[in-house]
Design an enzyme around this catalytic site. Structure first.
Site, short mmCIF file in Angstrom:
data_model
loop_
_atom_site.label_atom_id
_atom_site.label_comp_id
_atom_site.label_asym_id
_atom_site.label_seq_id
_atom_site.Cartn_x
_atom_site.Cartn_y
_atom_site.Cartn_z
CD GLU A 88 -59.74 30.47 -9.82
OE1 GLU A 88 -58.79 30.60 -10.60
OE2 GLU A 88 -60.93 30.42 -10.19
NE ARG A 128 -54.98 23.14 -14.42
CZ ARG A 128 -55.52 24.36 -14.43
NH1 ARG A 128 -56.55 24.62 -15.19
NH2 ARG A 128 -55.02 25.32 -13.67
NE ARG A 136 -64.99 24.59 -15.60
CZ ARG A 136 -64.77 25.60 -14.78
NH1 ARG A 136 -63.51 25.99 -14.54
NH2 ARG A 136 -65.76 26.23 -14.21
CB SER A 158 -63.57 32.85 -9.87
OG SER A 158 -62.97 33.88 -10.60
NE ARG A 199 -58.97 23.78 -8.44
CZ ARG A 199 -58.51 24.70 -9.30
NH1 ARG A 199 -58.46 25.97 -8.94
NH2 ARG A 199 -58.12 24.34 -10.51
#
Length: 423
Positions: A349, A277, A262, A352, A391
């Site tokens: 998070e 991130r 990403r 999801s 994460r």
RNA sequence: GGAGAAGUAGCGAAGUGGUCGGAACGCGGCGCACUCGAAAUGCGUUUACGGGGUGACUCGUACGUGGGUUCGAAUCCCACCUUCUCCGCCA
């Protein structure tokens, strides 16, 4: 995308649902107008084509009978030109309608809390308590650097900012977490493991809703017009693109490990340190294909499967229901699972889990037949991270750190890592 | 990367400009007949999407994909995709 017939027939309720996201009607009114235009053009062109087909059958008979077809051919030439003209207008209207529909998000389910952003998400449940330390805990980037299992500087040298190098037990821990997750889901939760391509084409990216709206967030390979997968959701969901599945195989569960790429454009300055991130991270993804009437139960069990990973790792977490304003574009309902991250002093998070109802299936053309000979219907698609691996590693390092700077390895991972402590 | 061949229904396969493309023929599936039952045999049946209609129904579209030529394209032309064979390169 939404069903244009549903927009036409239940306009007010669809409009209210879409607008509950708090960003206007996303051009819903335009889509309705384009649909009316399109249908008028269809009626016009089909009438002419019907005439064209009828006369085309007569022409060889006239010729065979030795008649003169000159006048008829002239008339047909004229008609043919008109058909081309109207067809061009129709193609334009259809393309505009398609573009309009691709720009309209899914309708949130009635059970989704109405809210303008993530501040109005609703916490549903917690597991464990935020980890208490008898010393000053370190953030995971310091833990990893001090133990020489994460190397952000050399990652920046060979690639750039927002990349990581894992070394030694750091690399092994990452690999162990992947194996632990895949084994759990395939052995105990009924998922079939897939190892898909890490690059996909434009059709796949459109099928799951990343294109056309979010092209700038993806890494693109111009030479072949490929995209690096931003999540395994893309190759997994699109596995059955343009297929009609046998209803007997539903619900169908698949899982995959892939790296995810990403650009993180627009997130400059946020989470710039550590593993939270980054441009490339590992993830185990869970995807389900279900019949419409079973998809809501499937969302609960999918979320439970993802939660099970954190339970077995004994990491504190909570589950929140996203509000309408925070809901992803293609999703009808989403639960976020958030893990306790001591360095952030809050839950972050890590998964999801969403029910996309028939929204992705309609875009990607994924249908099923209840019985042999029955009419094809769109499946419901669901997915969730099971979990984000980087994460998870960050959460392990932070929550399992010891006063002497070492990190104890969660019980469930010890036989994968081959060590009880990383020091 | 170069040369060649191919892509038509669930599968195999015919069709080289019209008059049988939903589509020959074979296999498979489904139904019926025959049979105590099954097999064999015979007969029938077998796509999807869109428009119109309450409906019976009707019109249109679809031969890998997208364009083009033509009154008319599975068929002729162009580009692309995929598969196979050979050559080159390579982990």
């Amino acid at each position: 995308m939404l069903d244009i017939r549903r927009i036409r027939e239940e306009y007010e309720s669809v409009k209210a649902a879409v607008e509950s996201r708090g960003q206007g009607d996303f051009g819903l009114a335009d889509a309705l107008a384009l649909d009316a235009e399109r249908r008028a053009l269809i009626a016009e062109t089909e009438q002419m084509k019907s005439r064209q087909n009828a006369v085309s059958k007569e022409i060889p008979q006239i010729k065979k009978a030795g008649g003169d077809a000159t006048a008829v051919l002239a008339e047909m030439k004229e008609l043919s030109d008109k058909v081309k003209e109207v067809d061009a207008k129709l193609a334009e209207a259809e393309e505009k309608l398609r573009a309009a529909l691709l720009g309209i998000p899914n309708t949130p389910d009635a059970s989704v809390p109405v809210g303008s952003d993530d501040s109005e998400n609703v916490e549903l449940r917690r597991f464990g308590e935020p980890t208490a330390f008898g010393f000053e805990p370190k953030p995971h980037w310091d833990i990893g650097t001090d133990l020489d299992i994460l190397d952000f500087e050399r990652a920046a040298k060979i690639a750039g900012a927002r990349f990581t190098v894992n070394k030694g037990l750091g690399a092994k821990l990452e690999r162990s977490v992947v194996n632990f997750m895949l084994n759990l889901h395939t052995r105990e939760h009924g998922y079939t493991e897939i190892l898909p391509p890490f690059m996909v084409n434009r059709a796949a990216m459109t099928g799951t809703g990343q294109l056309p709206k979010f092209e700038d967030d993806m890494f693109h390979v111009p030479a072949k017009d490929f995209f690096l997968v931003p999540t395994a959701e893309v190759p997994l969901t699109n596995l059955y693109m343009d297929e009609i599945l046998d209803g007997a195989m539903l619900p169908h569960y698949i899982t995959a490990y892939t790296p995810c790429f990403r650009k993180e454009a627009g997130s400059a300055g946020r989470d710039t340190r550590g593993l939270i991130r980054v441009h490339q991270f590992n993830k185990v993804e869970l995807v389900k294909f279900a019949k419409p009437e079973e998809s809501w139960d499937e969302l609960e069990s999918l979320t439970a499967a993802a939660e099970e990973v954190l339970k077995r790792l004994a990491l504190p977490y909570r589950v929140v229901a996203l509000s309408t304003g925070d809901l992803g574009f293609s999703s009808a309902k989403t639960y976020d699972i958030e893990v306790w991250m001591p360095s952030y002093g809050r839950y972050v998070e890590i998964s999801s889990c969403s029910n996309f109802t028939d929204y992705q299936a309609r875009r990607a053309g994924i249908r099923f037949r209840r019985e042999p000979g029955a009419k094809p219907e769109f499946v419901h698609t669901l997915n969730g991270s099971g979990l984000a691996v980087g994460r998870t590693v960050a959460a392990i390092l932070e929550n399992y750190q010891q006063e002497d700077g070492s990190v104890s390895v969660p019980e469930a991972l010890r036989h994968y890592v081959g060590a009880d402590v990383i020091r």
